[in-house]
Design a protein around this motif. Structure first.
Motif, PDB file in Angstrom:
ATOM      1  N   LEU A 112       0.828  -1.208   0.000  1.00 10.84           N
ATOM      2  CA  LEU A 112       0.000   0.000   0.000  1.00 10.84           C
ATOM      3  C   LEU A 112       0.863   1.258   0.000  1.00 10.84           C
ATOM      4  CD1 LEU A 112      -2.783   1.359   0.191  1.00 10.84           C
ATOM      5  CD2 LEU A 112      -2.642   1.103   2.679  1.00 10.84           C
ATOM      6  N   ILE A 113       1.898   1.269   0.832  1.00  8.16           N
ATOM      7  CA  ILE A 113       2.797   2.433   0.888  1.00  8.16           C
ATOM      8  C   ILE A 113       3.471   2.646  -0.466  1.00  8.16           C
ATOM      9  CG2 ILE A 113       4.912   3.355   1.915  1.00  8.16           C
ATOM     10  CD1 ILE A 113       4.089   1.909   4.526  1.00  8.16           C
ATOM     11  N   SER A 114       3.944   1.567  -1.073  1.00  6.57           N
ATOM     12  CA  SER A 114       4.588   1.661  -2.384  1.00  6.57           C
ATOM     13  C   SER A 114       3.618   2.166  -3.438  1.00  6.57           C
ATOM     14  CB  SER A 114       5.140   0.297  -2.801  1.00  6.57           C
ATOM     15  OG  SER A 114       6.167  -0.131  -1.926  1.00  6.57           O
ATOM     16  N   THR A 115       2.368   1.691  -3.374  1.00  5.57           N
ATOM     17  CA  THR A 115       1.350   2.113  -4.340  1.00  5.57           C
ATOM     18  C   THR A 115       1.043   3.595  -4.201  1.00  5.57           C
ATOM     19  OG1 THR A 115       0.349  -0.099  -4.321  1.00  5.57           O
ATOM     20  CG2 THR A 115      -1.003   1.703  -5.164  1.00  5.57           C
ATOM     21  N   VAL A 116       0.883   4.054  -2.961  1.00  6.38           N
ATOM     22  CA  VAL A 116       0.606   5.477  -2.711  1.00  6.38           C
ATOM     23  C   VAL A 116       1.785   6.341  -3.158  1.00  6.38           C
ATOM     24  CG1 VAL A 116       0.198   7.212  -0.927  1.00  6.38           C
ATOM     25  CG2 VAL A 116      -1.022   5.024  -0.845  1.00  6.38           C
ATOM     26  N   THR A 117       2.996   5.867  -2.887  1.00  2.00           N
ATOM     27  CA  THR A 117       4.196   6.605  -3.325  1.00  2.00           C
ATOM     28  C   THR A 117       4.243   6.711  -4.838  1.00  2.00           C
ATOM     29  OG1 THR A 117       5.413   5.801  -1.387  1.00  2.00           O
ATOM     30  CG2 THR A 117       6.712   6.702  -3.215  1.00  2.00           C
ATOM     31  N   CYS A 118       3.951   5.598  -5.518  1.00  2.67           N
ATOM     32  CA  CYS A 118       3.947   5.591  -6.980  1.00  2.67           C
ATOM     33  C   CYS A 118       2.874   6.534  -7.522  1.00  2.67           C
ATOM     34  CB  CYS A 118       3.714   4.166  -7.485  1.00  2.67           C
ATOM     35  SG  CYS A 118       3.953   3.965  -9.264  1.00  2.67           S
ATOM     36  N   LEU A 119       1.727   6.578  -6.850  1.00  3.29           N
ATOM     37  CA  LEU A 119       0.650   7.488  -7.255  1.00  3.29           C
ATOM     38  C   LEU A 119       1.082   8.944  -7.089  1.00  3.29           C
ATOM     39  CD1 LEU A 119      -2.279   8.038  -8.106  1.00  3.29           C
ATOM     40  CD2 LEU A 119      -2.955   7.725  -5.715  1.00  3.29           C
ATOM     41  N   ILE A 133       8.849  -2.014  -8.683  1.00  4.84           N
ATOM     42  CA  ILE A 133       8.259  -1.835  -7.357  1.00  4.84           C
ATOM     43  C   ILE A 133       7.744  -3.174  -6.834  1.00  4.84           C
ATOM     44  CG2 ILE A 133       6.295  -0.833  -6.100  1.00  4.84           C
ATOM     45  CD1 ILE A 133       6.584   1.650  -7.890  1.00  4.84           C
ATOM     46  N   ALA A 134       6.994  -3.872  -7.669  1.00 10.51           N
ATOM     47  CA  ALA A 134       6.379  -5.135  -7.252  1.00 10.51           C
ATOM     48  C   ALA A 134       7.413  -6.218  -7.004  1.00 10.51           C
ATOM     49  CB  ALA A 134       5.377  -5.596  -8.311  1.00 10.51           C
ATOM     50  N   SER A 135       8.371  -6.351  -7.908  1.00 12.86           N
ATOM     51  CA  SER A 135       9.365  -7.417  -7.770  1.00 12.86           C
ATOM     52  C   SER A 135      10.310  -7.156  -6.604  1.00 12.86           C
ATOM     53  CB  SER A 135      10.165  -7.586  -9.081  1.00 12.86           C
ATOM     54  OG  SER A 135      10.796  -6.372  -9.448  1.00 12.86           O
ATOM     55  N   ALA A 136      10.693  -5.899  -6.373  1.00 15.02           N
ATOM     56  CA  ALA A 136      11.577  -5.565  -5.251  1.00 15.02           C
ATOM     57  C   ALA A 136      10.869  -5.771  -3.918  1.00 15.02           C
ATOM     58  CB  ALA A 136      12.063  -4.128  -5.370  1.00 15.02           C
ATOM     59  N   LEU A 190      11.202  -1.702  -2.332  1.00 15.23           N
ATOM     60  CA  LEU A 190      12.017  -2.371  -1.320  1.00 15.23           C
ATOM     61  C   LEU A 190      11.988  -1.671   0.038  1.00 15.23           C
ATOM     62  CD1 LEU A 190      15.301  -4.200  -1.765  1.00 15.23           C
ATOM     63  CD2 LEU A 190      15.294  -2.354  -0.096  1.00 15.23           C
ATOM     64  N   ILE A 191      12.107  -0.353   0.058  1.00 16.57           N
ATOM     65  CA  ILE A 191      12.270   0.374   1.320  1.00 16.57           C
ATOM     66  C   ILE A 191      11.077   0.207   2.275  1.00 16.57           C
ATOM     67  CG2 ILE A 191      12.472   2.683   2.339  1.00 16.57           C
ATOM     68  CD1 ILE A 191      14.370   3.392   0.021  1.00 16.57           C
ATOM     69  N   GLN A 193       9.040  -2.314   2.631  1.00 19.65           N
ATOM     70  CA  GLN A 193       9.111  -3.655   3.207  1.00 19.65           C
ATOM     71  C   GLN A 193      10.242  -3.739   4.235  1.00 19.65           C
ATOM     72  OE1 GLN A 193       6.871  -5.937   2.690  1.00 19.65           O
ATOM     73  NE2 GLN A 193       5.812  -4.963   1.002  1.00 19.65           N
ATOM     74  N   LEU A 194      11.339  -3.083   3.951  1.00 17.96           N
ATOM     75  CA  LEU A 194      12.490  -3.100   4.851  1.00 17.96           C
ATOM     76  C   LEU A 194      12.163  -2.377   6.159  1.00 17.96           C
ATOM     77  CD1 LEU A 194      15.495  -3.889   5.155  1.00 17.96           C
ATOM     78  CD2 LEU A 194      16.079  -1.671   4.140  1.00 17.96           C
ATOM     79  N   VAL A 195      11.543  -1.212   6.068  1.00 16.75           N
ATOM     80  CA  VAL A 195      11.191  -0.423   7.264  1.00 16.75           C
ATOM     81  C   VAL A 195      10.177  -1.160   8.130  1.00 16.75           C
ATOM     82  CG1 VAL A 195      10.082   1.703   8.055  1.00 16.75           C
ATOM     83  CG2 VAL A 195      11.747   1.795   6.185  1.00 16.75           C
ATOM     84  N   LEU A 196       9.229  -1.823   7.488  1.00 19.76           N
ATOM     85  CA  LEU A 196       8.151  -2.506   8.227  1.00 19.76           C
ATOM     86  C   LEU A 196       8.600  -3.775   8.924  1.00 19.76           C
ATOM     87  CD1 LEU A 196       5.247  -1.952   5.688  1.00 19.76           C
ATOM     88  CD2 LEU A 196       5.388  -1.004   7.992  1.00 19.76           C
ATOM     89  N   LEU A 197       9.817  -4.221   8.668  1.00 17.93           N
ATOM     90  CA  LEU A 197      10.330  -5.413   9.375  1.00 17.93           C
ATOM     91  C   LEU A 197      10.335  -5.186  10.879  1.00 17.93           C
ATOM     92  CD1 LEU A 197      13.356  -6.555   7.157  1.00 17.93           C
ATOM     93  CD2 LEU A 197      10.980  -7.287   7.055  1.00 17.93           C
TER      94      LEU A 197
END
Length: 201
Positions: A112-119, A133-136, A190-191, A193-197
């Protein structure tokens, strides 16, 4: 070679990555999850993140809001990205609430965060690569799951690196993106997913 590189963009389409992440998690988790529950989750996510977006795409195409499945222009991306973000919220609320499977909940929060950022980038007239975005995002989640459950997936990680390289090569070959758009897409995926760990590992 042109056909092979073109086919890579379809085989590893961004719509498939959320489902791939869910299937990967269920195949690796040592936790007991009843098989009917797993099948129900997979089926629901397949319908919401693949079938529904495809149907809505054809509706948008009928209304002349988009022209290509690859959303080649920045303007074409805005409505589909908004719709995709809304679908991800629906998944989080109805299919993967935080109290059931936290790992998958935060995986979709990252999406969701990646999608909003891309938007937001689309409104800024910057076309980040949705493929990257999706593969990373999937790559980072898979690595995190392996570390979390102490599973050796070195072969899978190597294969995923090759696939990400192939996707980037395909997008460059098709002149769909510039190197900076690919790199931006990679980090946008990627970022988060990394932060949410920090919230589930």
């Amino acid at each position: 070679m042109n056909q092979i590189l073109k086919s890579i963009s379809y085989i590893f389409h961004p719509l498939l990555m959320p489902l791939l992440g869910v299937v990967f998690y269920f195949s690796k988790t040592p936790r007991f999850i009843p098989e009917p529950a797993m099948k129900a989750k997979v089926f629901s996510i397949a319908i919401l993140t693949i079938v529904l977006p495809i149907l809505l795409f054809y509706l948008l195409k009928t209304l002349n809001k988009v022209e290509s499945f690859h959303l080649e222009t920045v303007e074409e991306r805005r409505i589909p990205l908004f719709i995709n973000g809304s679908i991800i919220i629906l998944v989080l609320v109805r299919v993967l609430p935080i109290n059931e499977i936290p790992e998958l909940y935060f995986f979709f929060i990252g999406i969701l965060i990646s999608t909003v950022t891309c938007l937001m980038l689309a409104f800024a007239k910057f076309k980040a690569s949705i493929h990257m975005i999706a593969s990373a995002g999937f790559f980072m989640f898979a690595v995190a799951v392996a570390i979390h459950f102490k599973i050796n997936i070195n072969g899978t990680i190597a294969l995923m690196c090759i696939v990400i390289g192939a996707i980037a090569t395909s997008r460059l070959h098709l002149k769909a993106h510039t190197p900076i758009e690919l790199a931006t897409g990679f980090f946008v995926g990627l970022i988060p997913q990394l932060v949410l760990l920090n919230y589930w590992m």
